[in-house]
Design a protein around this motif. Structure first.
Motif, PDB file in Angstrom:
ATOM      1  N   GLU A  18       0.817  -1.217   0.000  1.00  0.00           N
ATOM      2  CA  GLU A  18       0.000   0.000   0.000  1.00  0.00           C
ATOM      3  C   GLU A  18       0.850   1.266   0.000  1.00  0.00           C
ATOM      4  OE1 GLU A  18       0.865  -1.319   4.131  1.00  0.00           O
ATOM      5  OE2 GLU A  18       0.049  -2.310   2.344  1.00  0.00           O
ATOM      6  N   ASP A  19       2.104   1.177   0.462  1.00  0.00           N
ATOM      7  CA  ASP A  19       2.982   2.347   0.506  1.00  0.00           C
ATOM      8  C   ASP A  19       3.657   2.619  -0.835  1.00  0.00           C
ATOM      9  OD1 ASP A  19       2.473   2.708   3.263  1.00  0.00           O
ATOM     10  OD2 ASP A  19       3.993   1.214   3.759  1.00  0.00           O
ATOM     11  N   LEU A  20       3.377   1.795  -1.839  1.00  0.00           N
ATOM     12  CA  LEU A  20       3.980   1.979  -3.164  1.00  0.00           C
ATOM     13  C   LEU A  20       3.177   2.921  -4.042  1.00  0.00           C
ATOM     14  CD1 LEU A  20       5.004  -1.723  -3.839  1.00  0.00           C
ATOM     15  CD2 LEU A  20       6.543   0.181  -3.323  1.00  0.00           C
ATOM     16  N   GLU A  21       2.065   3.425  -3.555  1.00  0.00           N
ATOM     17  CA  GLU A  21       1.249   4.380  -4.303  1.00  0.00           C
ATOM     18  C   GLU A  21       2.108   5.576  -4.708  1.00  0.00           C
ATOM     19  OE1 GLU A  21      -2.620   5.235  -5.832  1.00  0.00           O
ATOM     20  OE2 GLU A  21      -2.149   3.593  -4.453  1.00  0.00           O
ATOM     21  N   GLY A  22       2.192   5.843  -6.028  1.00  0.00           N
ATOM     22  CA  GLY A  22       2.963   6.963  -6.532  1.00  0.00           C
ATOM     23  C   GLY A  22       4.460   6.741  -6.586  1.00  0.00           C
ATOM     24  N   ILE A  34      -2.834  -0.845  -7.063  1.00  0.00           N
ATOM     25  CA  ILE A  34      -2.017   0.201  -6.440  1.00  0.00           C
ATOM     26  C   ILE A  34      -1.334   0.985  -7.544  1.00  0.00           C
ATOM     27  CG2 ILE A  34       0.007   0.632  -4.996  1.00  0.00           C
ATOM     28  CD1 ILE A  34      -0.860  -1.827  -3.354  1.00  0.00           C
ATOM     29  N   ASP A  35      -1.472   2.289  -7.521  1.00  0.00           N
ATOM     30  CA  ASP A  35      -1.003   3.150  -8.614  1.00  0.00           C
ATOM     31  C   ASP A  35       0.491   3.445  -8.470  1.00  0.00           C
ATOM     32  OD1 ASP A  35      -0.947   4.746 -10.841  1.00  0.00           O
ATOM     33  OD2 ASP A  35      -1.759   6.517  -9.828  1.00  0.00           O
ATOM     34  N   ALA A  36       1.303   2.445  -8.770  1.00  0.00           N
ATOM     35  CA  ALA A  36       2.756   2.630  -8.802  1.00  0.00           C
ATOM     36  C   ALA A  36       3.206   2.712 -10.251  1.00  0.00           C
ATOM     37  CB  ALA A  36       3.452   1.472  -8.098  1.00  0.00           C
ATOM     38  N   GLU A  37       4.319   3.377 -10.484  1.00  0.00           N
ATOM     39  CA  GLU A  37       4.887   3.468 -11.832  1.00  0.00           C
ATOM     40  C   GLU A  37       5.834   2.293 -12.039  1.00  0.00           C
ATOM     41  OE1 GLU A  37       8.004   6.250 -14.368  1.00  0.00           O
ATOM     42  OE2 GLU A  37       6.941   7.111 -12.647  1.00  0.00           O
TER      43      GLU A  37
END
Length: 282
Positions: A148-152, A173-176
């Motif tokens: 969950e901390d990988l957002e962004g 989760i919106d990670a790049e």
């Protein structure tokens, strides 16, 4: 024991529709000399393993070492091959299917998770081990404690692996995403700050963390399940049954646990000690 570095030059044939683009080095071979008739004991057997994963498959000198290599050596022995009859080939995540389809290798034992998609083009025996997914960050990064901390954040995974997509697509989760040729490249990107985290199986990350104490930190918040199988060419039902029998025997004799202790005993990684239940061969 022989070591070969094999590149994969993929054609555009329909047979490779599901294979991802390959990476590797030189000396394309024609596969092993295993007859596939179930008797074993041919001249040689060619097994694809990783060459860049500490604890699992890492090239040291002129031979790979690690848990997967020990598993492969045991299975080959049960099939009738002495260690000196094994030819090792570097199998990156992106070329495992193509190597099996093209006959470049006889089997792949390279942290190769069993999935329905992969079963469309290759066969699997096993699993011989059940891992979980985790996250690796810089040693001083306390902000990332779980998916969950990988957002962004920028997340690295090796080409041909589905680990990062598990987080982005399955967990939404919106990670790049940043793909690299292998996990050693991911570690370099993490070290120079080009990515915020690396995700893959906890076995792989534990090996890298142990090799670089203090530099990297495994989050130790595992999720999901990665069932490591022995990749075989499609239609290898008889060979699959032989390999399954070898896997069961390997755990019953305590050989698998001994190999895990040798690979990870000096780390804080809590490896799975229970015997996996092998799938029926189809």
């Amino acid at each position: 024991m022989r070591v070969r570095r094999i590149s994969s030059i993929l054609g555009g044939t329909a047979a490779l529709a599901f294979a991802l683009s390959a990476c590797g080095t030189a000396d394309v071979g024609g596969g092993g000399n295993d007859s596939g008739d179930g008797d074993g004991g041919g001249e040689t057997i060619t097994i694809g393993v990783k060459y860049d994963q500490p604890g699992l498959g890492l090239l040291k000198g002129d031979a790979p070492v690690g848990f997967d290599v020990d598993v492969a050596t045991y299975i080959a022995g049960e099939l009738g091959y002495e260690p000196e009859q094994i030819e090792w080939a570097e199998a990156a995540s992106a070329n495992r299917e193509s190597f099996l389809q093209q006959g470049t290798v006889d089997m792949v034992i390279a942290t190769y998770s069993i999935t329905d998609e992969r079963r469309q083009v290759v066969d699997f025996a096993g699993p011989y081990y059940v891992a979980q997914q985790d996250i690796l960050v810089k040693g001083d990064n306390e902000d990332i404690q779980g998916p969950e901390d990988l957002e962004g954040k920028v997340l690295c995974s090796a080409s041909g692996s589905r680990s990062a997509h598990n987080i982005v697509d399955e967990m939404e989760i919106d990670a790049e995403l940043r793909e690299a040729g292998n996990y050693s490249e991911c570690l370099s990107l993490l070290g120079n700050g080009a990515v915020d985290a690396v995700t893959t199986d906890n076995t792989i990350l534990a090996g890298f963390a142990a090799q670089n104490p203090g530099t990297y930190r495994m989050v130790n918040n595992p999720f999901g399940e990665e069932r490591y199988g022995v990749g075989l060419p499609a239609g290898s039902t008889e060979r699959c049954e032989e390999v399954n029998a070898a896997i069961v025997k390997m755990w019953e004799e305590g050989v698998a646990l001994d190999a895990l202790k040798k690979a990870f005993g000096e780390t804080d990684f809590a490896y799975e000690e229970s015997t996996p239940e092998v799938d029926a061969c189809k």
